[in-house]
Design a protein around this motif. Structure first.
Motif, PDB file in Angstrom:
ATOM      1  N   UNK A  57       0.821  -1.213   0.000  1.00 56.26           N
ATOM      2  CA  UNK A  57       0.000   0.000   0.000  1.00 56.26           C
ATOM      3  C   UNK A  57       0.856   1.264   0.000  1.00 56.26           C
ATOM      4  N   UNK A  58       1.938   1.255   0.782  1.00 59.18           N
ATOM      5  CA  UNK A  58       2.826   2.417   0.800  1.00 59.18           C
ATOM      6  C   UNK A  58       3.458   2.643  -0.569  1.00 59.18           C
ATOM      7  N   UNK A  59       3.942   1.574  -1.195  1.00 60.96           N
ATOM      8  CA  UNK A  59       4.566   1.711  -2.512  1.00 60.96           C
ATOM      9  C   UNK A  59       3.558   2.143  -3.564  1.00 60.96           C
ATOM     10  N   UNK A  60       2.382   1.609  -3.495  1.00 61.94           N
ATOM     11  CA  UNK A  60       1.361   1.921  -4.494  1.00 61.94           C
ATOM     12  C   UNK A  60       0.891   3.365  -4.399  1.00 61.94           C
ATOM     13  N   UNK A  61       0.633   3.836  -3.193  1.00 63.20           N
ATOM     14  CA  UNK A  61      -0.001   5.149  -3.023  1.00 63.20           C
ATOM     15  C   UNK A  61       0.978   6.294  -2.794  1.00 63.20           C
ATOM     16  N   UNK A  62       2.164   6.008  -2.233  1.00 66.11           N
ATOM     17  CA  UNK A  62       3.060   7.096  -1.867  1.00 66.11           C
ATOM     18  C   UNK A  62       4.396   7.086  -2.607  1.00 66.11           C
ATOM     19  N   UNK A  63       4.905   5.905  -2.954  1.00 63.53           N
ATOM     20  CA  UNK A  63       6.186   5.842  -3.656  1.00 63.53           C
ATOM     21  C   UNK A  63       5.979   5.991  -5.154  1.00 63.53           C
ATOM     22  N   UNK A  64       5.154   5.109  -5.733  1.00 63.50           N
ATOM     23  CA  UNK A  64       4.949   5.134  -7.185  1.00 63.50           C
ATOM     24  C   UNK A  64       3.660   5.830  -7.598  1.00 63.50           C
ATOM     25  N   UNK A  65       2.767   6.105  -6.618  1.00 61.93           N
ATOM     26  CA  UNK A  65       1.537   6.867  -6.857  1.00 61.93           C
ATOM     27  C   UNK A  65       0.720   6.292  -8.008  1.00 61.93           C
ATOM     28  N   UNK A  66       0.416   5.009  -7.914  1.00 67.05           N
ATOM     29  CA  UNK A  66      -0.383   4.321  -8.924  1.00 67.05           C
ATOM     30  C   UNK A  66      -1.653   3.777  -8.272  1.00 67.05           C
ATOM     31  N   UNK A  67      -2.578   4.658  -7.967  1.00 68.56           N
ATOM     32  CA  UNK A  67      -3.775   4.268  -7.232  1.00 68.56           C
ATOM     33  C   UNK A  67      -4.691   3.359  -8.044  1.00 68.56           C
ATOM     34  N   UNK A  68      -4.612   3.444  -9.373  1.00 64.78           N
ATOM     35  CA  UNK A  68      -5.498   2.645 -10.216  1.00 64.78           C
ATOM     36  C   UNK A  68      -4.732   1.616 -11.029  1.00 64.78           C
ATOM     37  N   UNK A  69      -3.657   1.089 -10.468  1.00 59.28           N
ATOM     38  CA  UNK A  69      -2.824   0.106 -11.168  1.00 59.28           C
ATOM     39  C   UNK A  69      -3.463  -1.269 -11.055  1.00 59.28           C
ATOM     40  N   UNK A  70      -4.190  -1.671 -12.080  1.00 52.19           N
ATOM     41  CA  UNK A  70      -4.927  -2.934 -12.063  1.00 52.19           C
ATOM     42  C   UNK A  70      -3.974  -4.124 -12.010  1.00 52.19           C
ATOM     43  N   UNK A  71      -4.273  -5.067 -11.117  1.00 46.28           N
ATOM     44  CA  UNK A  71      -3.488  -6.285 -11.018  1.00 46.28           C
ATOM     45  C   UNK A  71      -2.149  -6.123 -10.342  1.00 46.28           C
ATOM     46  N   UNK A  72      -1.881  -4.961  -9.783  1.00 42.87           N
ATOM     47  CA  UNK A  72      -0.557  -4.731  -9.190  1.00 42.87           C
ATOM     48  C   UNK A  72      -0.308  -5.599  -7.963  1.00 42.87           C
ATOM     49  N   UNK A  73      -1.367  -5.961  -7.220  1.00 41.95           N
ATOM     50  CA  UNK A  73      -1.181  -6.780  -6.023  1.00 41.95           C
ATOM     51  C   UNK A  73      -0.606  -8.143  -6.385  1.00 41.95           C
ATOM     52  N   UNK A  74      -1.152  -8.756  -7.419  1.00 46.22           N
ATOM     53  CA  UNK A  74      -0.664 -10.075  -7.803  1.00 46.22           C
ATOM     54  C   UNK A  74       0.755 -10.005  -8.363  1.00 46.22           C
ATOM     55  N   UNK A  75       1.053  -8.955  -9.082  1.00 43.09           N
ATOM     56  CA  UNK A  75       2.414  -8.795  -9.582  1.00 43.09           C
ATOM     57  C   UNK A  75       3.390  -8.560  -8.417  1.00 43.09           C
ATOM     58  N   UNK A  76       2.915  -7.803  -7.430  1.00 42.60           N
ATOM     59  CA  UNK A  76       3.751  -7.537  -6.256  1.00 42.60           C
ATOM     60  C   UNK A  76       4.032  -8.833  -5.496  1.00 42.60           C
ATOM     61  N   UNK A  77       3.004  -9.662  -5.309  1.00 43.13           N
ATOM     62  CA  UNK A  77       3.189 -10.927  -4.593  1.00 43.13           C
ATOM     63  C   UNK A  77       4.113 -11.867  -5.373  1.00 43.13           C
ATOM     64  N   UNK A  78       3.993 -11.862  -6.690  1.00 42.88           N
ATOM     65  CA  UNK A  78       4.880 -12.689  -7.511  1.00 42.88           C
ATOM     66  C   UNK A  78       6.326 -12.227  -7.367  1.00 42.88           C
ATOM     67  N   UNK A  79       6.513 -10.916  -7.315  1.00 44.48           N
ATOM     68  CA  UNK A  79       7.867 -10.379  -7.127  1.00 44.48           C
ATOM     69  C   UNK A  79       8.412 -10.777  -5.765  1.00 44.48           C
ATOM     70  N   UNK A  80       7.578 -10.701  -4.728  1.00 41.51           N
ATOM     71  CA  UNK A  80       8.019 -11.099  -3.385  1.00 41.51           C
ATOM     72  C   UNK A  80       8.500 -12.545  -3.377  1.00 41.51           C
ATOM     73  N   UNK A  81       7.733 -13.424  -4.023  1.00 46.41           N
ATOM     74  CA  UNK A  81       8.122 -14.833  -4.079  1.00 46.41           C
ATOM     75  C   UNK A  81       9.443 -15.003  -4.828  1.00 46.41           C
TER      76      UNK A  81
END
Length: 363
Positions: free
Chosen positions: A286-310
């Motif tokens: 949430x911090x990266x999405x809203x404050x670092x990269x400011x992509x509030x409407x980035x569709x599918x970003x959660x799944x891409x983020x989790x894939x990157x974490x793995x």
């Protein structure tokens, strides 16, 4: 191509220009450019006769009564072009201090006409001699840091010779910055938005050691460096904040669950650790999405983020083992090196893939 050149808009921000600017305009007109917009960025009354001469030459002269900065002057020009010159094929920005040859402006305009959806840069070759030390050192540092942080190798991040299609005008007007740092912010914003960046080699021209520049070495360099590192520093703070959440929740749950699972230490620690990690991952996302990269409407970003974490977890374990065994480095030092490299990789992947613009990039 002649029709494209006649519909190309040349935008020149100018502060206290010398008498060579009218000659430069004549050279541009000689290449077929008929639409030249010049923004007087608060030059003062002393320079008004020269701007009047430029008007008589057929230029459109816009004026700031006070100096607002190069970025502000460019935005003023962009707004005017968007509202008044809607038939533009492409827009080329050039400096008024004689650094950009008219021939190179012509070449860049032709190149940009082929890729109006991209930002095309006229880049100088800094390996050649005759370049003022402050320009050489500043550009090399900025280019190296830009490549490291944003994954795009550009030999000249400070070039003022740029070209793009009119569809990018609204996007560039909404970019932060009002002075020299604006041009670097343009590049960073293009990286974040998925706007292609292409380059075209141009001549290196520094007249009289570049004494005509209005770049203030300390103040403007600080502005540029602040833009360059702000996003990465925010990323670091986001990661630190998430680590604090992870540690705090884990410690809290370890103590809270102790009365219930006093005889089952492994289960208690496992529950506390996993719960804390899940919450901290959510906080970091949430911090990266809203404050670092400011992509509030980035569709599918959660799944891409989790894939990157793995992926990072797998690379970390494998990387530490490889560094330890191949280079015979202590395991703790190996982990420090590996995680630092993965941290930089994660930053670039998040801005270029996880939170990047998807589908159609810009209107």
């Amino acid at each position: 191509m002649t029709n494209t050149i006649s519909k190309t808009i040349i935008l020149i921000p100018s502060l206290e220009p010398d008498e060579k600017l009218p000659d430069y305009v004549q050279q541009l007109q000689g290449y077929g450019f008929v639409h030249i917009v010049i923004v007087d960025d608060g030059s003062g009354e002393t320079f008004q006769p020269l701007f009047a001469e430029l008007s008589r030459q057929g230029c459109i002269v816009l004026r700031h009564t006070v100096n607002l900065g190069k970025g502000a002057a460019l935005k003023t020009g962009f707004l005017y072009i968007e509202q008044q010159l809607q038939d533009a094929a492409c827009i080329v920005t050039a400096d008024s201090d004689g650094q950009h040859a008219a021939e190179d402006v012509y070449r860049l305009a032709k190149e940009a006409a082929l890729r109006p959806e991209a930002l095309t840069l006229g880049v100088r070759d800094f390996s050649k001699g005759g370049i003022p030390p402050k320009s050489l050192i500043g550009n090399r540092i900025a280019s190296s840091m830009f490549a490291l942080l944003y994954g795009k190798q550009l030999s000249d991040t400070q070039t003022g010779l740029r070209a793009f299609g009119p569809q990018l005008l609204p996007f560039f007007q909404n970019i932060r910055g009002s002075r020299f740092e604006y041009e670097l912010q343009m590049l960073i914003s293009c990286i974040h938005a998925g706007v292609p960046i292409s380059t075209l080699p141009i001549q290196v021209i520094y007249e009289h050691g570049n004494t005509g520049t209005h770049f203030r070495a300390i103040r403007d360099s600080f502005r540029v460096m602040r833009v360059l590192f702000t996003g990465f520093l925010q990323f670091i703070l986001s990661s630190l904040g998430s680590s604090v959440v992870d540690l705090g929740i884990a410690w809290l749950l370890m103590d809270t669950l102790r009365p219930m699972l006093e005889e089952q230490a492994f289960l208690r620690i496992w529950i506390a650790t996993v719960t804390a990690r899940v919450v901290s991952i959510g906080v970091n996302y949430l911090l990266n999405k809203h404050f670092v990269f400011r992509k509030k409407n980035s569709s599918g970003s959660l799944w891409r983020y989790l894939a990157l974490c793995a992926l990072v977890i797998m690379l970390s374990s494998g990387g530490v083992y490889m560094i330890h065994t191949v280079f015979l480095i202590d395991e703790k030092i190996a982990k420090l090196i590996c995680d630092a490299l993965l941290f930089l990789l994660s930053y670039q992947v998040q801005q270029r893939w996880v939170f990047a613009a998807r589908g159609h990039r810009l209107p």
